[in-house]
Structure formats: C-alpha cells, structure tokens
Write a protein that holds these residues in place. Structure first.
Motif, PDB file in Angstrom:
ATOM      1  N   THR A   1       0.845  -1.200   0.000  1.00  0.00           N
ATOM      2  CA  THR A   1       0.000   0.000   0.000  1.00  0.00           C
ATOM      3  C   THR A   1       0.876   1.244   0.000  1.00  0.00           C
ATOM      4  OG1 THR A   1      -1.803  -1.105   1.191  1.00  0.00           O
ATOM      5  CG2 THR A   1      -1.737   1.302   1.295  1.00  0.00           C
ATOM      6  N   GLN A   2       0.519   2.218  -0.818  1.00  0.00           N
ATOM      7  CA  GLN A   2       1.318   3.441  -0.924  1.00  0.00           C
ATOM      8  C   GLN A   2       0.970   4.427   0.196  1.00  0.00           C
ATOM      9  OE1 GLN A   2       3.971   4.090  -3.349  1.00  0.00           O
ATOM     10  NE2 GLN A   2       3.653   1.870  -3.117  1.00  0.00           N
ATOM     11  N   VAL A   3       1.999   4.949   0.818  1.00  0.00           N
ATOM     12  CA  VAL A   3       1.868   5.937   1.890  1.00  0.00           C
ATOM     13  C   VAL A   3       2.251   7.296   1.316  1.00  0.00           C
ATOM     14  CG1 VAL A   3       2.564   6.601   4.227  1.00  0.00           C
ATOM     15  CG2 VAL A   3       2.544   4.177   3.549  1.00  0.00           C
ATOM     16  N   ARG A   4       1.272   8.153   1.169  1.00  0.00           N
ATOM     17  CA  ARG A   4       1.532   9.480   0.598  1.00  0.00           C
ATOM     18  C   ARG A   4       2.065  10.428   1.670  1.00  0.00           C
ATOM     19  NH1 ARG A   4      -0.918  14.358   0.148  1.00  0.00           N
ATOM     20  NH2 ARG A   4      -0.593  15.534  -1.786  1.00  0.00           N
ATOM     21  N   PHE A   5       3.054  11.216   1.297  1.00  0.00           N
ATOM     22  CA  PHE A   5       3.660  12.175   2.218  1.00  0.00           C
ATOM     23  C   PHE A   5       3.046  13.553   1.973  1.00  0.00           C
ATOM     24  CE2 PHE A   5       6.290   8.702   2.899  1.00  0.00           C
ATOM     25  CZ  PHE A   5       7.232   8.938   3.896  1.00  0.00           C
ATOM     26  N   SER A   6       2.270  14.010   2.944  1.00  0.00           N
ATOM     27  CA  SER A   6       1.677  15.340   2.853  1.00  0.00           C
ATOM     28  C   SER A   6       2.753  16.399   3.089  1.00  0.00           C
ATOM     29  CB  SER A   6       0.580  15.485   3.914  1.00  0.00           C
ATOM     30  OG  SER A   6       1.167  15.446   5.208  1.00  0.00           O
ATOM     31  N   ALA A   7       2.364  17.652   2.931  1.00  0.00           N
ATOM     32  CA  ALA A   7       3.300  18.749   3.229  1.00  0.00           C
ATOM     33  C   ALA A   7       3.696  18.694   4.701  1.00  0.00           C
ATOM     34  CB  ALA A   7       2.636  20.089   2.907  1.00  0.00           C
ATOM     35  N   ASN A   8       2.753  18.327   5.555  1.00  0.00           N
ATOM     36  CA  ASN A   8       3.030  18.217   6.981  1.00  0.00           C
ATOM     37  C   ASN A   8       4.054  17.127   7.258  1.00  0.00           C
ATOM     38  OD1 ASN A   8       2.574  18.560   9.861  1.00  0.00           O
ATOM     39  ND2 ASN A   8       1.373  16.674   9.772  1.00  0.00           N
ATOM     40  N   ALA A   9       3.876  15.960   6.643  1.00  0.00           N
ATOM     41  CA  ALA A   9       4.811  14.851   6.858  1.00  0.00           C
ATOM     42  C   ALA A   9       6.181  15.169   6.280  1.00  0.00           C
ATOM     43  CB  ALA A   9       4.251  13.578   6.233  1.00  0.00           C
TER      44      ALA A   9
ATOM     45  N   ALA B   1       7.601  17.907   5.915  1.00  0.00           N
ATOM     46  CA  ALA B   1       8.275  19.007   6.613  1.00  0.00           C
ATOM     47  C   ALA B   1       8.826  18.610   7.976  1.00  0.00           C
ATOM     48  CB  ALA B   1       7.309  20.180   6.779  1.00  0.00           C
ATOM     49  N   GLU B   2       8.597  17.370   8.412  1.00  0.00           N
ATOM     50  CA  GLU B   2       9.103  16.964   9.723  1.00  0.00           C
ATOM     51  C   GLU B   2      10.635  17.073   9.754  1.00  0.00           C
ATOM     52  OE1 GLU B   2       7.235  16.812  12.062  1.00  0.00           O
ATOM     53  OE2 GLU B   2       5.566  15.407  11.904  1.00  0.00           O
ATOM     54  N   PRO B   3      11.197  17.449  10.906  1.00  0.00           N
ATOM     55  CA  PRO B   3      12.651  17.585  11.015  1.00  0.00           C
ATOM     56  C   PRO B   3      13.347  16.227  11.036  1.00  0.00           C
ATOM     57  CG  PRO B   3      11.621  17.977  13.138  1.00  0.00           C
ATOM     58  CD  PRO B   3      10.499  17.848  12.153  1.00  0.00           C
ATOM     59  N   PRO B   4      14.637  16.199  10.752  1.00  0.00           N
ATOM     60  CA  PRO B   4      15.390  14.931  10.809  1.00  0.00           C
ATOM     61  C   PRO B   4      15.386  14.365  12.231  1.00  0.00           C
ATOM     62  CG  PRO B   4      16.620  16.643   9.659  1.00  0.00           C
ATOM     63  CD  PRO B   4      15.467  17.321  10.330  1.00  0.00           C
ATOM     64  N   THR B   5      15.587  13.006  12.360  1.00  0.00           N
ATOM     65  CA  THR B   5      15.942  12.179  11.219  1.00  0.00           C
ATOM     66  C   THR B   5      14.700  11.845  10.388  1.00  0.00           C
ATOM     67  OG1 THR B   5      15.721  10.188  12.573  1.00  0.00           O
ATOM     68  CG2 THR B   5      17.904  11.136  12.411  1.00  0.00           C
ATOM     69  N   LYS B   6      14.927  11.718   9.077  1.00  0.00           N
ATOM     70  CA  LYS B   6      13.799  11.506   8.183  1.00  0.00           C
ATOM     71  C   LYS B   6      14.262  10.775   6.937  1.00  0.00           C
ATOM     72  CE  LYS B   6      12.380  15.419   6.274  1.00  0.00           C
ATOM     73  NZ  LYS B   6      11.957  16.835   6.206  1.00  0.00           N
ATOM     74  N   LEU B   7      13.279  10.214   6.222  1.00  0.00           N
ATOM     75  CA  LEU B   7      13.586   9.526   4.974  1.00  0.00           C
ATOM     76  C   LEU B   7      13.831  10.529   3.859  1.00  0.00           C
ATOM     77  CD1 LEU B   7      13.891   6.692   3.829  1.00  0.00           C
ATOM     78  CD2 LEU B   7      11.439   6.680   3.336  1.00  0.00           C
ATOM     79  N   GLY B   8      13.173  11.690   3.923  1.00  0.00           N
ATOM     80  CA  GLY B   8      13.399  12.745   2.944  1.00  0.00           C
ATOM     81  C   GLY B   8      12.514  12.654   1.719  1.00  0.00           C
ATOM     82  N   VAL B   9      11.318  12.081   1.882  1.00  0.00           N
ATOM     83  CA  VAL B   9      10.381  11.980   0.754  1.00  0.00           C
ATOM     84  C   VAL B   9       9.750  13.347   0.511  1.00  0.00           C
ATOM     85  CG1 VAL B   9       8.305  10.827  -0.113  1.00  0.00           C
ATOM     86  CG2 VAL B   9       9.932   9.576   1.334  1.00  0.00           C
ATOM     87  N   ARG B  10       9.638  13.738  -0.751  1.00  0.00           N
ATOM     88  CA  ARG B  10       9.071  15.040  -1.089  1.00  0.00           C
ATOM     89  C   ARG B  10       7.557  15.064  -0.929  1.00  0.00           C
ATOM     90  NH1 ARG B  10      12.266  16.783  -6.683  1.00  0.00           N
ATOM     91  NH2 ARG B  10      14.371  16.893  -5.759  1.00  0.00           N
ATOM     92  N   LYS B  11       7.041  16.242  -0.689  1.00  0.00           N
ATOM     93  CA  LYS B  11       5.591  16.432  -0.566  1.00  0.00           C
ATOM     94  C   LYS B  11       4.885  15.900  -1.814  1.00  0.00           C
ATOM     95  CE  LYS B  11       3.896  20.425  -1.582  1.00  0.00           C
ATOM     96  NZ  LYS B  11       3.524  21.864  -1.576  1.00  0.00           N
ATOM     97  N   GLY B  12       3.857  15.091  -1.586  1.00  0.00           N
ATOM     98  CA  GLY B  12       3.086  14.540  -2.686  1.00  0.00           C
ATOM     99  C   GLY B  12       3.596  13.202  -3.192  1.00  0.00           C
ATOM    100  N   SER B  13       4.815  12.835  -2.825  1.00  0.00           N
ATOM    101  CA  SER B  13       5.375  11.543  -3.243  1.00  0.00           C
ATOM    102  C   SER B  13       4.961  10.447  -2.266  1.00  0.00           C
ATOM    103  CB  SER B  13       6.897  11.627  -3.332  1.00  0.00           C
ATOM    104  OG  SER B  13       7.285  12.562  -4.318  1.00  0.00           O
ATOM    105  N   SER B  14       5.190   9.206  -2.648  1.00  0.00           N
ATOM    106  CA  SER B  14       4.741   8.076  -1.841  1.00  0.00           C
ATOM    107  C   SER B  14       5.817   7.009  -1.736  1.00  0.00           C
ATOM    108  CB  SER B  14       3.476   7.443  -2.438  1.00  0.00           C
ATOM    109  OG  SER B  14       2.428   8.390  -2.546  1.00  0.00           O
ATOM    110  N   VAL B  15       5.725   6.205  -0.689  1.00  0.00           N
ATOM    111  CA  VAL B  15       6.533   4.994  -0.550  1.00  0.00           C
ATOM    112  C   VAL B  15       5.594   3.891  -0.087  1.00  0.00           C
ATOM    113  CG1 VAL B  15       8.623   6.287   0.045  1.00  0.00           C
ATOM    114  CG2 VAL B  15       7.163   5.395   1.875  1.00  0.00           C
ATOM    115  N   SER B  16       6.036   2.655  -0.143  1.00  0.00           N
ATOM    116  CA  SER B  16       5.199   1.549   0.315  1.00  0.00           C
ATOM    117  C   SER B  16       5.159   1.508   1.840  1.00  0.00           C
ATOM    118  CB  SER B  16       5.745   0.214  -0.214  1.00  0.00           C
ATOM    119  OG  SER B  16       6.992  -0.079   0.400  1.00  0.00           O
TER     120      SER B  16
END
Length: 455
Positions: A90-98, A100-115
């Motif tokens: 299932t794809q997890v979409r990264f909102s602008a809120n997600a 923008a979270e500070p590190p540590t982070k995966l670094g996915v851009r707003k609107g993009s998704s990962v499983s």
C-alpha cells in the motif's frame, strides 16, 4: 623587596580566590547536570515468559518517550496489516506536513509516496519522523486523530502512564510514558504480531540506491538481542528498549534518560548480562491481553466511555459528560454499538479526549467566590484539569453553536478531586430546566455532548 613580596602575595591571594570561585562554579554546574540526569534516569527488566519484574529503577516515573513513540505507531500499523486494511505494498503518501518533519527523516518530497513496508523499515532503522507522520495520516486521517488512537490503544494494553500527542516522538510536553509501559508495549508487539516482529531486527535496508543503516548498536553485539527501538531528544536523553531471547529465556529491558548513546548501550548490556540468567525458560501464557478485536474508534470508546447509563436530566447527575473529538479518517471503522452510547462518567469529571490526559496544573483552587457563580439551570459540556483548555472548549462550542447559545454565557467552575483541581466548562443563562434541556438537545444534534444540571 617588601613591596615585591607584597605584590606576589596579593597576586597569589587573587589567584587562589579566582581558582576557588571557578572550582565552586564548576561544582555547581556538575551537581546541576547530575541532578538533571538523575531526574531522567529510569530502567526496568521484565521476564517476557512470566511477566516478573527482575529489576526496576524509577520504572513508573513519567518520562519523555522520544522515538520509542514509534513502537506504538508500528503496533497500530501491524494491526492494520493483520486485519487486511492495508498491505505491505500500500502506498503511503507524504503530505506537506509529513514532508516538513525535522530529521531524522527519509526525505520523501511532498506529494510523493513509498510503500508501507518501506515506511516501516525507515522507522525501525533510521527512526524516520516523516514516515511516522505519513503512516499516521494514512491510518488516522490526521496525526492528531492517530495520536488519540495511540493513547486509546495504550489504555487497552494496560499502559496507564502513557499519553501520545504525535506519531514520531518529536518534543511535546504533553507526551509522556514510563519505562514499565514501554516494556509492556515491547512485549505486546512480540506476542500480538510475531509475523511482523522480525522488522525490529533489521539492521539496514536499501532505499533506491542508498543503504540506510540502523541506530540500534546492540543488534549483533549482544547475543540474543533482536530489537526493539532507540530514542533521543534533549528532553528525554538517550532511550532504548531491547528484547532478548536465548535458550528459551526471554526478557524485555528498558533504559531511559542516558547521558549518551554509548552509556545507554553499556547500561543495557550490563542489565542483560546480569538478569538474563535469572529469567525463566517456562512461559505462563500471553502477558499482555490482546485488544485488537475492536476498531480504533471502538477502542477509543472503551477507554473514554463508562459502562453505566446516563442519568435522566431531572436527576442531579453526579458525573460529567465527555466531548469526544470527532474523527473521520480514511481507515477508521465507525463503531456500531447495539444501543446508543451514553457519554457520562463518574467524578472526577471526564474531559475532552484531546485534553483527557493533559498534565495537571498545580493543585490550586481558583480563588472564585462560589456565591458569585451563575445559579439555576446550566449546561455542562466538559471538564479539564486545565482552566485555559476548559475555556478553549467553551469558545469553540460558542462558535459551533452560535444560534443555540446566543443568550448563554460560558464560564468555568473549579472543583478539587484527589488533590487535583479540575474546571467544569458550563453555559448559564437558561430560565428553567426545560430551556436548559432544550439547548442541550440542540447541541447534541451538532454532535456536541452535554447535559443539563441545576447548580
């Protein structure tokens, strides 16, 4: 010569005084640092076969969880996987809120998704804050709704000293836990979702062409360690939950408030070495009651709603109503009770869920002359250990129901229970019982729980 000697003695005295002052200052700093560190330290070791506590130090003291928070985010993720609500792909979409979270982070851009699986792996290895928030939004519709689900699940697991405000553990004064609660969650993760527990032993994973390494340095260093989670913020210090299984012996250990990652890891290693031989090889069944037969909303209701019926309005209630935050997240099931839910709780007054476990203010009764409070019939909508929060609920309700409360006036009424001062949020200005009941009925049509009471 005498003048020269006098100068030398004078300089020596000055140097001694300076040295003494510096030494004293350093001593104060070190003492303060030591006291601050002691205030964060907590640890516990539990036999995961029997539930016996093998070691405890400040185990029930309130502490900041930091990224140990992600253990509950993962618990609810595993629950959703087990129930078929989502899959690993299932794809997890990264909102602008997600995003923008500070590190540590995966670094996915707003609107993009990962499983979902990538999000899980990024949380157990890199402790990715953005992935945690994105999963929370997928499962709860919003991070705030998901935090309510997390706290509700904590209560259903017996974690009574824990409150969650976010899904990743970033600093929030209202988010706290105990070492014992974290140990219980560690045991629950293994007992309830063994099919997904292996993720916690993941030491690295590939994200595109990048290899992401984990933070848990005890994996591969200490025999039998198979997870679970590290955590750190300045407020919390260095935290670690470890699960160990060797020759039939199983235990979960928690260290919180370490001064460094190395000292935390060394303390954990010492606890494992000292107490694993004392752990039993025989189990006594499940230690943590599984509570995933209910939907998240039903679990929330079980936590917040009492078992008895509401009193009729013509009887003076000895209880207060609850205002439960409305939620319509994408993957939350709607509860389907057999009877209408009566939202009434015994004193101390129940309060809005988002405020239910707020840190209490000092036990201080508001200097209000009781005789000056409104008399007659009033409508109560909530109560809270924080006066400002009770006032905020009044303001929000006034805006939501302007027509219903056009002639009413909001006020707070303090009362003390168990050494803690709570504040009832009420509206006055009703001529009689019928008028108050009519207003309450109109509020309920707007999904605002309340009751009428004569004071």
């Amino acid at each position: 010569m005498r003048q020269a000697l006098s100068g030398i003695v004078s300089k020596s005295a000055w140097s001694f005084r300076t040295l003494a002052t510096v030494t004293m200052a350093v001593s104060f700093v070190l003492a303060a640092a030591s006291a601050s560190q002691a205030a964060r330290d907590a640890a516990i070791v539990i036999d995961a076969n029997t539930g016996k506590t093998l070691y405890a130090s400040n185990a029930n003291a309130r502490r900041y969880p930091a990224s140990l928070t992600k253990m509950m985010t993962l618990y609810l993720t595993f629950e959703a996987l087990a129930k078929g609500k989502i899959t690993k792909s299932t794809q997890v979409r990264f909102s602008a809120n997600a995003a923008a979270e500070p590190p540590t982070k995966l670094g996915v851009r707003k609107g993009s998704s990962v499983s979902v699986e990538t999000a899980i792996l990024s949380m157990v290895t890199k402790s990715a804050n953005d992935s945690s928030t994105a999963l929370a939004e997928l499962l709860g519709g919003s991070e705030s709704n998901f935090a309510q689900m997390m706290t509700a699940k904590a209560r259903s697991l017996g974690m009574n000293g824990t409150v969650f405000r976010n899904a990743n553990g970033l600093p929030n004064p209202g988010q706290f836990t105990t070492a014992r609660d974290m140990a219980m969650l560690g045991i629950a993760l293994r007992e309830h979702y063994p099919q997904y527990y292996g993720y916690f032993s993941q030491r690295s994973f590939m994200y595109g062409r990048q290899r992401i390494n984990g933070h848990n340095r005890l994996l591969g260093r200490i025999k039998g360690v198979d997870g679970i989670k590290t955590g750190y913020t300045r407020m919390s210090g260095f935290n670690l939950v470890s699960s160990v299984a060797v020759d039939g012996r199983r235990m979960v250990a928690v260290v919180m408030g370490g001064s460094s990652g190395a000292s935390r890891d060394n303390q954990m290693a010492k606890l494992i070495t000292a107490y694993l031989p004392k752990a039993s090889r025989r189990g006594g069944g499940d230690l943590i009651a599984k509570a995933d037969n209910d939907s998240p909303v039903q679990a929330l209701a079980k936590v917040m709603l009492p078992k008895h019926d509401a009193p009729t309005p013509d009887i003076r209630p000895q209880a207060q109503e609850v205002v439960v935050a409305s939620a319509a997240p994408a993957l939350i099931e709607a509860p389907t009770p057999k009877k209408p839910v009566k939202v009434v709780a015994a004193e101390p007054a129940a309060i809005p869920f988002e405020q239910a476990y707020a840190e209490p203010e000092p036990a201080h009764v508001d200097p209000v002359n009781t005789a000056s409070l409104p008399s007659g019939w009033v409508v109560q909508i909530a109560s809270s250990p924080s006066k400002s929060e009770a006032e905020a609920v009044l303001d929000k309700t006034s805006r939501q129901a302007r027509a219903v409360l056009a002639d009413a006036s909001g006020f707070t009424m303090p009362f003390s229970k168990g050494g803690v001062t709570y504040f009832r949020a009420r509206f006055s200005g009703f001529d009689n019982q019928t008028a108050a009941q009519k207003a309450c009925k109109a509020l309920k049509k707007k999904r605002i729980e309340c009751f009428a009471i004569e004071q």
